[in-house]
Design a protein around this motif. Structure first.
Motif, short mmCIF file in Angstrom:
data_model
loop_
_atom_site.label_atom_id
_atom_site.label_comp_id
_atom_site.label_asym_id
_atom_site.label_seq_id
_atom_site.Cartn_x
_atom_site.Cartn_y
_atom_site.Cartn_z
N CYS A 99 0.84 -1.21 0.00
CA CYS A 99 0.00 0.00 0.00
C CYS A 99 0.88 1.25 0.00
O CYS A 99 0.56 2.24 -0.67
CB CYS A 99 -0.92 0.02 1.22
SG CYS A 99 -2.28 -1.14 1.12
N GLY B 76 0.94 4.11 -2.86
CA GLY B 76 0.78 5.52 -2.52
C GLY B 76 1.87 6.37 -3.11
O GLY B 76 1.62 7.47 -3.60
N GLY C 129 1.32 7.51 -6.60
CA GLY C 129 0.26 8.49 -6.87
C GLY C 129 0.43 9.79 -6.11
O GLY C 129 -0.53 10.51 -5.90
N GLN D 14 -6.79 12.63 -4.33
CA GLN D 14 -6.23 12.29 -5.64
C GLN D 14 -6.12 10.77 -5.79
O GLN D 14 -6.67 10.03 -4.98
CB GLN D 14 -4.90 13.01 -5.82
CG GLN D 14 -5.16 14.53 -5.92
CD GLN D 14 -3.91 15.34 -6.20
OE1 GLN D 14 -2.82 14.94 -5.85
NE2 GLN D 14 -4.08 16.49 -6.82
N SER D 15 -5.38 10.35 -6.80
CA SER D 15 -5.47 8.94 -7.20
C SER D 15 -5.10 7.98 -6.05
O SER D 15 -5.76 6.97 -5.85
CB SER D 15 -4.58 8.68 -8.41
OG SER D 15 -3.23 8.83 -8.05
N ARG D 16 -4.07 8.29 -5.28
CA ARG D 16 -3.67 7.30 -4.27
C ARG D 16 -4.70 7.17 -3.16
O ARG D 16 -4.92 6.09 -2.62
CB ARG D 16 -2.29 7.64 -3.70
CG ARG D 16 -2.21 9.00 -3.04
CD ARG D 16 -0.81 9.20 -2.53
NE ARG D 16 -0.73 10.40 -1.72
CZ ARG D 16 0.27 10.67 -0.93
NH1 ARG D 16 1.27 9.83 -0.81
NH2 ARG D 16 0.29 11.77 -0.22
N ARG E 19 -7.45 5.06 -4.63
CA ARG E 19 -7.02 3.65 -4.71
C ARG E 19 -7.24 2.95 -3.37
O ARG E 19 -7.75 1.83 -3.31
CB ARG E 19 -5.53 3.56 -5.04
CG ARG E 19 -5.21 3.75 -6.48
CD ARG E 19 -3.71 3.60 -6.66
NE ARG E 19 -3.29 4.16 -7.93
CZ ARG E 19 -2.03 4.32 -8.28
NH1 ARG E 19 -1.06 3.97 -7.47
NH2 ARG E 19 -1.71 4.82 -9.44
N MET E 20 -6.83 3.62 -2.29
CA MET E 20 -6.98 2.99 -0.97
C MET E 20 -8.46 2.86 -0.59
O MET E 20 -8.88 1.85 -0.03
CB MET E 20 -6.24 3.82 0.10
CG MET E 20 -4.74 3.80 -0.03
SD MET E 20 -4.05 2.13 -0.03
CE MET E 20 -3.33 2.02 -1.65
N LEU F 161 -9.81 -0.04 -2.54
CA LEU F 161 -9.36 -1.32 -1.98
C LEU F 161 -10.24 -1.67 -0.78
O LEU F 161 -10.71 -2.81 -0.63
CB LEU F 161 -7.91 -1.19 -1.49
CG LEU F 161 -6.81 -1.86 -2.28
CD1 LEU F 161 -5.47 -1.65 -1.61
CD2 LEU F 161 -7.07 -3.35 -2.45
N PRO G 281 -5.52 -0.65 4.19
CA PRO G 281 -5.69 0.47 3.25
C PRO G 281 -6.31 1.70 3.90
O PRO G 281 -6.02 2.83 3.49
CB PRO G 281 -6.60 -0.10 2.15
CG PRO G 281 -7.14 -1.37 2.66
CD PRO G 281 -6.22 -1.87 3.72
#
Lengths: 38, 571
Positions: free
Chosen positions: A24, A28, A31, B417-419, B422-423, B426, B506
């Protein structure tokens, strides 16, 4: 005998979760916005 | 539906509203370190355990601490359950808990799930109940709140991904919240007649002349943390339907309030931490609307009863002498409203205590607890997990709102934003993936089908409920599924672990990433998160995510069972 299996499986699960933390973190890093990069 | 039934629901709702602010204010003081009334005890614990309460852990270290603590405590419990026969406080010479059940129980209690495939009164020694299971009741709850506080810190400040000390949060939650709260609640329970003793089991002769063994034990102390920590594991097999666990309407009411009190207070705490109290109340409002929708549906479905019963001459109309509706599987002491309300509360939160058998609810009545769990148990939710589940949904909501207007989404001054997405994704995807994959496998494998006591759509509901319950860390059982097999004990135990930790990691990563972001001032393009529009959009996102993922499975289970019930078929 199965005690060993259950104990090893538990240890394996938590080891996997620790690897998941690293994964993870890596996800991160990919991004991160420029302005917030440490 | 009766006036007294509605009054119960209204009074309960008002009580939850009344406790939210005072509990929230206290929680702020606990987690910012300003509550000091147990400071001497706290200092001793820190010194003995080598904890530096001022440590500001990076999110990866915070997550690792949580995982290591959980792994060690789970393994200790496993070994202790296996060695139960050789340990003290075992007056009835209980044998070792079987390996598969010891694994499932250790996993289940470590993850705040408390799914039980055993009868406490016939399998566990007093030591196992008081030291192993009760220990997890406290620490799993405190770990859940710690994780939620960590996310709140990540949102509230710019800290380079540092979230505070997991160890200090764990100690403070246990010491300042759960121990004193449980002590007060246990005393209230004892006053109401919940038993608390170490007596041998009593033998009584019934009116018919039969001999009956009455199980004894330290029940009140277990009962208090079971509700306050949204754990749910009963001392007795009948859980909160047992008169020694839940003897009066007052204990029933107190139990439900204890389940919601900390999750409700956490919304206020969050508002205070992010300096946006209105947003805290907006989260509370979204939770309350979903709670009200659930309890109303469950009450309506159960009060309406089963038409097949009516066709066979059973009077299902409520009157002064008849509760009416569907009373199968319900305690006459609590009736339909008390059972529907309890079932909704316990599955909104990740508690899992039950005062009625959800398996005996009508198909639509049983659908409500199932859907509550499948929405992610964020309707007030488990202690900590309810808040962080709702915050993940709030982040997705502002992300979607941002996409709609073409702006970079922000949540309380942090850019999403994207990260972060993503989390969040998830977190959202792991939950249904575990439930649906394990359910599908069990619905076709011989080992899975062997445990079923009912066929047709009801059988599918039983499997779906079991995996939803363990993955959602709820722990309530639909009943009707024999889970004491190697297949189910192992798979359900694994489900509890995945549902807890594969989602928590996450979420903590999300907290860390948000903690790295600078706080930007609100602008004209910022989507306001304190308005009714935000509440409506948040509820919409929660329902759409839940509906899209679980509707196909639900339509094959309780929905088709409801339609077949009206065609005269039961399962």
């Amino acid at each position: 005998m199965l005690d060993v299996v259950y104990i090893l499986a538990t240890l394996a699960f938590f080891a996997l979760m620790l690897a998941y933390v690293r994964a993870c973190e890596k996800l991160g890093d990919e991004g991160t916005g420029e302005e917030d990069r440490p | 539906m009766t006036t007294s039934g509605w009054l119960q629901i209204i009074v309960f709702s008002l009580a939850v509203l009344a406790v939210t602010k005072p509990v929230g204010v206290y929680l702020v003081r606990v987690y910012d370190g300003s509550a000091r009334w147990l400071a001497p005890v706290e200092r001793v614990i820190y010194r003995l355990c080598g904890i530096d309460p001022a440590e500001d852990q990076h999110w990866t270290r915070y997550a690792a601490s949580l995982l290591v603590f959980s792994a060690v405590s789970m393994l200790v419990t496993y070994v202790a359950l296996r060695l139960q026969a050789h340990l003290p406080l075992n007056p009835f010479a209980r044998a070792a808990v079987p390996d598969r059940q010891a694994f499932e129980t250790a996993a289940s209690f470590t993850t705040n799930t408390n799914w039980q495939s055993y009868s406490g009164e016939t399998v566990m020694s007093y030591l196992s109940q008081m030291m192993q299971l009760a220990f997890h009741n406290f620490t799993s709850a405190a770990a859940g709140v710690a994780a939620a506080v960590a996310l709140a810190r990540g949102i509230a400040r710019r800290s380079g991904g540092r979230l505070g000390s997991f160890w200090a949060d764990l100690v403070r939650g246990t010491l300042y919240v759960f121990l004193p709260g449980s002590l007060v609640l246990a005393l209230l329970f004892v006053q109401q007649g919940v038993i608390q003793n170490f007596h041998p089991y009593a033998t009584a002769t019934t009116l018919e002349g039969a001999r009956q063994v009455l199980a004894m034990g330290p029940v009140a102390s277990q009962e208090a943390i079971k509700q306050l920590g949204t754990n749910g594991g009963g001392f007795f097999n009948a859980n909160a339907a047992h008169p020694f666990e839940n003897p009066t309407p007052w204990t029933n009411f107190l139990s439900m309030l204890a389940i919601f009190v900390i999750p409700a207070g956490l919304t206020y705490m969050f508002g205070r931490m992010v300096k946006n109290q209105k947003h805290g109340w907006a989260l509370w409002a979204a939770m309350f609307v979903l709670f009200l929708a659930g309890v109303t549906t469950a009450y309506w479905a159960e009060a309406r009863g089963n038409p097949i019963h009516a066709a066979r001459g059973v009077d299902i109309v409520a009157s002064a002498t008849n509760p009416g509706g569907n009373m199968e599987g319900k305690e006459v002491r609590f009736g339909i409203a008390g059972s529907a309300l309890y079932a909704t509360v316990t599955t909104d939160a990740s508690c899992g205590a039950v005062n009625s058998m959800h398996d005996s609810f009508t198909p639509l009545g049983g659908l409500v607890p199932l859907v509550n769990i499948q929405l992610g148990e964020l309707i007030f939710g488990g202690v900590g997990s309810g808040l962080y589940g709702m915050l993940v949904m709030a982040i997705l909501t502002v992300f979607i709102a941002g996409l709609m207007v073409g702006r970079t989404p922000e949540y309380l001054g942090k850019k999403i934003q994207s990260r972060e997405v993503r989390m969040a994704m998830l977190y959202v995807l792991i939950f249904p993936a575990v439930i649906l994959l394990f359910t599908a496998a069990s619905a076709v494998l011989p080992a899975g089908l062997k445990g079923l006591n009912n066929g047709g759509p009801h059988g599918l509901s039983e499997i779906l409920y079991a995996f939803s319950s363990v993955t959602g860390n709820n722990g309530s059982a639909f009943a009707g599924l024999t889970g004491t097999t190697y297949y189910y004990n192992t798979l359900l135990g694994l489900g509890t672990l995945l549902g807890r930790f594969a989602m928590m990691v996450p979420m903590l990563a999300l907290a860390g990433f948000l903690g790295e972001r600078r706080i930007v001032p609100a602008s004209a393009g910022t989507f306001p998160v304190t308005t009714p529009l935000f509440v409506v959009l948040l509820i919409g996102v929660i329902l759409i995510v839940g509906a899209l993922t679980f509707f196909p499975a639900l339509s094959l289970g309780p929905v088709v069972e409801h339609l077949l019930m009206h065609a005269g078929r039961v399962f």
